[in-house]
Design a protein around this motif. Structure first.
Motif, mmCIF file in Angstrom:
data_model
loop_
_atom_site.group_PDB
_atom_site.id
_atom_site.type_symbol
_atom_site.label_atom_id
_atom_site.label_comp_id
_atom_site.label_asym_id
_atom_site.label_seq_id
_atom_site.Cartn_x
_atom_site.Cartn_y
_atom_site.Cartn_z
ATOM 1 N N TYR A 34 0.832 -1.204 0.000
ATOM 2 C CA TYR A 34 0.000 0.000 0.000
ATOM 3 C C TYR A 34 0.873 1.263 0.000
ATOM 4 O O TYR A 34 0.569 2.230 -0.699
ATOM 5 C CB TYR A 34 -0.928 -0.006 1.215
ATOM 6 N N GLY A 35 1.953 1.242 0.753
ATOM 7 C CA GLY A 35 2.861 2.388 0.773
ATOM 8 C C GLY A 35 3.492 2.647 -0.581
ATOM 9 O O GLY A 35 3.582 3.791 -1.024
ATOM 10 N N SER A 36 3.910 1.592 -1.258
ATOM 11 C CA SER A 36 4.508 1.782 -2.577
ATOM 12 C C SER A 36 3.463 2.229 -3.597
ATOM 13 O O SER A 36 3.762 3.023 -4.492
ATOM 14 C CB SER A 36 5.196 0.500 -3.049
ATOM 15 N N LEU A 37 2.237 1.746 -3.458
ATOM 16 C CA LEU A 37 1.166 2.157 -4.377
ATOM 17 C C LEU A 37 0.803 3.624 -4.194
ATOM 18 O O LEU A 37 0.671 4.363 -5.182
ATOM 19 C CB LEU A 37 -0.084 1.298 -4.158
ATOM 20 N N THR A 38 0.631 4.057 -2.956
ATOM 21 C CA THR A 38 0.228 5.440 -2.714
ATOM 22 C C THR A 38 1.335 6.437 -3.033
ATOM 23 O O THR A 38 1.053 7.571 -3.396
ATOM 24 C CB THR A 38 -0.240 5.642 -1.266
ATOM 25 N N SER A 39 2.584 6.017 -2.942
ATOM 26 C CA SER A 39 3.676 6.929 -3.284
ATOM 27 C C SER A 39 3.867 7.034 -4.791
ATOM 28 O O SER A 39 4.311 8.070 -5.292
ATOM 29 C CB SER A 39 4.972 6.492 -2.609
ATOM 30 N N ALA A 40 3.516 5.997 -5.539
ATOM 31 C CA ALA A 40 3.727 6.005 -6.986
ATOM 32 C C ALA A 40 2.495 6.444 -7.773
ATOM 33 O O ALA A 40 2.631 6.930 -8.901
ATOM 34 C CB ALA A 40 4.155 4.618 -7.451
ATOM 35 N N HIS A 41 1.304 6.299 -7.216
ATOM 36 C CA HIS A 41 0.077 6.588 -7.953
ATOM 37 C C HIS A 41 -0.855 7.457 -7.115
ATOM 38 O O HIS A 41 -0.976 7.258 -5.917
ATOM 39 C CB HIS A 41 -0.653 5.285 -8.326
ATOM 40 N N LYS A 42 -1.516 8.411 -7.790
ATOM 41 C CA LYS A 42 -2.463 9.262 -7.076
ATOM 42 C C LYS A 42 -3.787 8.558 -6.845
ATOM 43 O O LYS A 42 -4.384 8.669 -5.798
ATOM 44 C CB LYS A 42 -2.710 10.550 -7.854
ATOM 45 N N GLU A 43 -4.255 7.837 -7.862
ATOM 46 C CA GLU A 43 -5.537 7.165 -7.766
ATOM 47 C C GLU A 43 -5.330 5.665 -7.935
ATOM 48 O O GLU A 43 -4.635 5.228 -8.845
ATOM 49 C CB GLU A 43 -6.485 7.689 -8.847
ATOM 50 N N LEU A 44 -5.954 4.907 -7.066
ATOM 51 C CA LEU A 44 -5.805 3.456 -7.098
ATOM 52 C C LEU A 44 -7.048 2.811 -7.703
ATOM 53 O O LEU A 44 -8.164 3.141 -7.319
ATOM 54 C CB LEU A 44 -5.586 2.907 -5.691
ATOM 55 N N THR A 45 -6.812 1.894 -8.623
ATOM 56 C CA THR A 45 -7.902 1.103 -9.183
ATOM 57 C C THR A 45 -7.644 -0.357 -8.819
ATOM 58 O O THR A 45 -6.485 -0.745 -8.620
ATOM 59 C CB THR A 45 -7.972 1.239 -10.715
ATOM 60 N N PRO A 46 -8.683 -1.162 -8.749
ATOM 61 C CA PRO A 46 -8.470 -2.572 -8.413
ATOM 62 C C PRO A 46 -7.537 -3.288 -9.377
ATOM 63 O O PRO A 46 -6.715 -4.112 -8.963
ATOM 64 C CB PRO A 46 -9.875 -3.168 -8.455
ATOM 65 N N SER A 47 -7.607 -2.964 -10.667
ATOM 66 C CA SER A 47 -6.725 -3.633 -11.636
ATOM 67 C C SER A 47 -5.272 -3.221 -11.421
ATOM 68 O O SER A 47 -4.360 -4.059 -11.522
ATOM 69 C CB SER A 47 -7.164 -3.324 -13.063
ATOM 70 N N LEU A 48 -5.035 -1.946 -11.099
ATOM 71 C CA LEU A 48 -3.669 -1.483 -10.821
ATOM 72 C C LEU A 48 -3.124 -2.155 -9.567
ATOM 73 O O LEU A 48 -1.971 -2.621 -9.550
ATOM 74 C CB LEU A 48 -3.657 0.035 -10.645
ATOM 75 N N VAL A 49 -3.940 -2.231 -8.533
ATOM 76 C CA VAL A 49 -3.519 -2.867 -7.284
ATOM 77 C C VAL A 49 -3.217 -4.338 -7.525
ATOM 78 O O VAL A 49 -2.223 -4.874 -7.028
ATOM 79 C CB VAL A 49 -4.585 -2.689 -6.184
ATOM 80 N N GLU A 50 -4.045 -5.007 -8.316
ATOM 81 C CA GLU A 50 -3.825 -6.425 -8.595
ATOM 82 C C GLU A 50 -2.528 -6.637 -9.373
ATOM 83 O O GLU A 50 -1.773 -7.556 -9.080
ATOM 84 C CB GLU A 50 -5.012 -6.994 -9.374
ATOM 85 N N GLU A 51 -2.249 -5.777 -10.350
ATOM 86 C CA GLU A 51 -0.988 -5.879 -11.100
ATOM 87 C C GLU A 51 0.215 -5.715 -10.177
ATOM 88 O O GLU A 51 1.180 -6.473 -10.262
ATOM 89 C CB GLU A 51 -0.929 -4.801 -12.187
ATOM 90 N N GLU A 52 0.149 -4.699 -9.317
ATOM 91 C CA GLU A 52 1.258 -4.453 -8.383
ATOM 92 C C GLU A 52 1.398 -5.583 -7.362
ATOM 93 O O GLU A 52 2.512 -5.919 -6.972
ATOM 94 C CB GLU A 52 1.058 -3.117 -7.670
ATOM 95 N N LEU A 53 0.280 -6.149 -6.947
ATOM 96 C CA LEU A 53 0.316 -7.281 -6.022
ATOM 97 C C LEU A 53 1.018 -8.471 -6.660
ATOM 98 O O LEU A 53 1.897 -9.093 -6.055
ATOM 99 C CB LEU A 53 -1.098 -7.672 -5.597
ATOM 100 N N ILE A 54 0.669 -8.768 -7.884
ATOM 101 C CA ILE A 54 1.300 -9.892 -8.587
ATOM 102 C C ILE A 54 2.783 -9.621 -8.803
ATOM 103 O O ILE A 54 3.626 -10.504 -8.634
ATOM 104 C CB ILE A 54 0.564 -10.180 -9.909
ATOM 105 N N GLN A 55 3.119 -8.381 -9.142
ATOM 106 C CA GLN A 55 4.526 -8.015 -9.334
ATOM 107 C C GLN A 55 5.301 -8.114 -8.019
ATOM 108 O O GLN A 55 6.432 -8.610 -7.986
ATOM 109 C CB GLN A 55 4.625 -6.602 -9.893
ATOM 110 N N ALA A 56 4.702 -7.674 -6.916
ATOM 111 C CA ALA A 56 5.368 -7.769 -5.615
ATOM 112 C C ALA A 56 5.529 -9.226 -5.201
ATOM 113 O O ALA A 56 6.515 -9.589 -4.560
ATOM 114 C CB ALA A 56 4.574 -7.005 -4.556
ATOM 115 N N CYS A 57 4.576 -10.046 -5.590
ATOM 116 C CA CYS A 57 4.642 -11.464 -5.211
ATOM 117 C C CYS A 57 5.693 -12.225 -6.001
ATOM 118 O O CYS A 57 6.189 -13.250 -5.532
ATOM 119 C CB CYS A 57 3.273 -12.114 -5.388
ATOM 120 N N THR A 58 6.061 -11.752 -7.172
ATOM 121 C CA THR A 58 7.127 -12.430 -7.917
ATOM 122 C C THR A 58 8.475 -12.257 -7.222
ATOM 123 O O THR A 58 9.339 -13.116 -7.340
ATOM 124 C CB THR A 58 7.221 -11.915 -9.364
#
Length: 171
Positions: A34-58
């Motif tokens: 969540y910290g990395s998402l809020t620092s890199a993006h102003k608005e969060l969408t579920p698809s963006l969060v899911e992409e970042e989640l999958i990327q963080a999980c790799t």
């Protein structure tokens, strides 16, 4: 009778809230995400969060990789419940509440614990540990003690390899 039922209700509510406090791997991992998402993006969408989640999980290792497996965000996961994380996270739901909801689906999520970190790498401290714990330390580093039969052999190998795997180790 109503006082007793009110007391029981409050106790049960306390237990459900304390369950989120026990989800240390889930809470820590999602806070960092969540910290990395809020620092890199102003608005969060579920698809963006899911992409970042999958990327963080790799890039996740250890207990966090196991959490990603349970969430379905790893490549070898059988089920996919990433929407249970991405939609609430995009809506800025508190992390503890997300982990609490996830634990109601899969209790293994809150059973994940980080391994306790050893602060003193002296031989005295290592000699107090069990051989299984010493093997786990080596395994977490990707090392193996072939032919080790005695505990002191494990201790000496850990002391030899510690500067490579643990920052600022003084033996």
């Amino acid at each position: 009778m109503s006082v007793l039922s009110l007391t029981i209700l409050l106790l049960l509510r306390g237990f459900t809230f304390s369950a989120a406090g026990n989800c240390e791997v889930c809470v820590d991992f999602l806070y960092r995400l969540y910290g990395s998402l809020t620092s890199a993006h102003k608005e969060l969408t579920p698809s963006l969060v899911e992409e970042e989640l999958i990327q963080a999980c790799t890039a996740a290792e250890g207990k966090e990789a196991r959490l990603c497996y349970y969430l379905g965000a790893s490549s070898d996961a059988a089920t996919r419940v990433t929407a249970s994380v991405s939609q609430p996270l995009a809506s800025h739901v508190p992390i503890e509440k997300i982990c609490q909801r996830l634990s109601s689906r899969d209790t293994q999520i809150c059973q994940l614990r980080y391994e306790p970190q050893l602060k003193d790498w002296s031989s005295n401290e290592l000699k107090r540990m069990r051989v299984l714990e010493l093997r786990n330390i080596l395994a977490s580093w990707g090392e193996e003690c072939r032919g080790c039969l005695e505990k002191n052999e494990f201790v000496s190998l850990i002391q030899e390899k510690a500067p490579l795997h643990v920052p600022s180790v003084e033996l």
